[in-house]
Design a protein around this motif. Sequence first.
Motif, short mmCIF file in Angstrom:
data_model
loop_
_atom_site.label_atom_id
_atom_site.label_comp_id
_atom_site.label_asym_id
_atom_site.label_seq_id
_atom_site.Cartn_x
_atom_site.Cartn_y
_atom_site.Cartn_z
N GLN B 235 0.84 -1.11 0.02
CA GLN B 235 -0.06 -0.12 0.31
C GLN B 235 0.79 1.19 0.10
N GLU B 236 1.99 1.30 0.76
CA GLU B 236 2.87 2.40 0.66
C GLU B 236 3.43 2.67 -0.27
N ASN B 239 1.21 4.32 -2.51
CA ASN B 239 1.05 5.73 -2.22
C ASN B 239 2.12 6.43 -2.67
N ILE B 240 3.23 6.14 -2.68
CA ILE B 240 4.48 7.11 -3.24
C ILE B 240 4.76 6.79 -4.63
N ARG B 241 3.61 6.10 -5.36
CA ARG B 241 3.75 5.77 -6.67
C ARG B 241 5.23 5.08 -7.20
#
Lengths: 331, 427
Positions: B235-236, B239-241
């Motif tokens: 997920q993280e 989030n930071i692509r």
Amino acid sequence: MSDQFLFATEVFINGLMAGVLYALVALGFVLIYKASGIFNYAQGVMALFAAMTLVGIMEGQVPFSHIINAIFGTEVHHFGWHVPALLAILLTVGVMVGFAWLVQRVVMRHLVGQEPIILFMATIGLAYFLEGVSDLMWGSEIKTLDVGLPQGGSFWIEDMTSFLGSDNFYGFFIDQLDIVATFVAILLVTGLVLFSQYTKQGRAMRAVADDHQAALSVGISLNFIWVLVWSVAGFVALVAGIMWGTKSGVQFSLSLIALKALPVLMLGGFTSIPGAIVGGLIIGVGEKLFEFAIGPMVGGATENWFAYVLALLFLVFRPQGLFGEKIIERV
Amino acid sequence: MKMKLTTLALGAVMAAGPVMADLVFPSLSYRTGPYAAGGIPFADGYADYFTLLNERDGGIGGVKTKLIECETGYNTEKGVECYESTKGQGALVYQPLSTGITYQLIPKVTADNIPLHTMGYGRTSAANGEVFSHVFNYPGNYWNGASGVVNYLLEETGGDLKGKKISLVYHNSAYGKEPIRTLEELSKKHGFELVLLPVDHPGQEQKSQWLQVRRDRPDFVVMWGWGVMNQVAIQEAANIRFPMENFIGVWWSGAEHDVLSAGAKANGYKAVTFHNVGRDFPVFDDIQTHVVDKGLAAGAGDQIGNVLYNRGMYAAMLAAEAAKTAQEIHGTAEITPAMMRDGMEALSIDEAKMTALGMPNFGPAFNVSCENHGGPGLVGVTQWNAESKTWSLISDFKATDAEVIGALIDEDSGAYASENNITPRCK
């Protein structure tokens, strides 16, 4: 501005955001401790139970389906409906109120007047019981929780801040979910403060917190207030469960977020709502900056233990925590 | 009258023939606790395969199998308790699914003469059968996994990782630290920079690590996670692509539940593996018919084909084949743990056998020997398709860096032998 300074600022901002999430968990502890002097070990598991119940209701899952199927040889798992998030949240709040009533009826009212350690032990039992019931009721698999909250870094903030540094700086990364969590926390704390200051039940709650015998003598029902407090703590647990569960999926580990709340409570004090917020922010920023600056020199993974070291440092100077009630020993 | 009844009972017993003891396979499982989501499908696959053998084949060599399940909660102390409480019941082989429990059991199983199989986990240098007489980690170990990742990245970069940056996000535990030494050696060999990013148990909060990934901008991120750490990391990363096709996990970070919570953003994430994925194998049809449809499945019967279910089933199959080998070697269907150890050491798996078992191309062919308890260490790569919600094998099972791994195994097992006064055998 140098990139290093900008990176440190980014870590600082993200530390604040993480602190808000820690504070959300710590709030539940504070509410119950303030009103009844009980350190509720089950608060983390309540967050897990609330989040599992929310997902179960949203997905139309049949509670205790494994047991039902094993006993009756059926194959029922879902009702076949999907409940909208808002309605499911309301229904989950109802379940948490029912849970609060049960806790009061079955456990706490039999322990009135007992030593705090007995009450603490009761909450340990409650935590294990609730863990088992959650698994039996909704299963142990990881569930995806989507109540429509945005996730991922905000493009807008990145674009608006990328000019501050060199080409190595992309702009500040701030998770949209963290921004939502911050607003939710502000609303929650404001709501709690208004409730406790301006409503009859809130004032009764404060009266019980100050002196429950005096409160009893003026006709306040201790049973009602404790159900109320556990219900509010259940609601706070649901909010924390939604925020953390959206990040990682709803699963057993959600109950371990309580470990993140302990240093916050030690630092902010067990009896102060603002203390939980300020404590959360200090812990969040402190651990993230320490990991950023010192972590690489000592092999990283410093956050868990540094949070406790930071809390202990504060305790040396203020044993009751930053906002806790002053400890007065009379001889 | 009493005499008649006694005679009747004795006659009935004799008519039934000799009663054979069951072949006991303990399952040190974890269906509760923070790692239950991974423990449940593995335990289900392990149990269902033995049920299949009982229902379809009447057991192994005519002797029924008996599964004793003991809940460890992925807790080392509980795992040791489970071992102590079940070893007296004729346990043939232990598979604890935990590196921590494995480390505690190595001296115990050796003393008790019971084999231990740690497939894709545990103490990697146990591949050296000369030192670890009772421990087996075929068909692959952590260092094969690490080397398999690097080999795949070499393929992706046209054979040149020089000057590239690889970040290792790992569970800060004995398990998570296992690949570091190998990756350090491989970074020297191939000239890439290795950045270590530990994540403390359970891994619910990883903001610092992923902000660092965002700052460092590594070419690739490798993950050595388990439990909630996997879901949060993916997920993280989303989030930071961070590009998912440049994010690759070990086989314990590559199951369905690891990627599902990140939704569409997890599309393209990869993981190494030592066995195939999916449910398109005849053995699963048999499990459906003989186990699930009869209501005998260990779980709800809905995990078949999932990565960890397949792994549990594969582990059970390898145990059953080793038991068959032991029966052949010793000429008896009622084998002891010591005989089972011999069977494991003489195990031979080839594609013809896999096909006959209903698992064509499911795993690599290999032979175990006195010296080599680790198998061939062949590693494949799988990739997640978020739309179809399936893993696919995107490479063949390929050899790993035997030169680097062999030297590390010799070094670590040699140190263990001298610490414990073990004289290498197999000479």
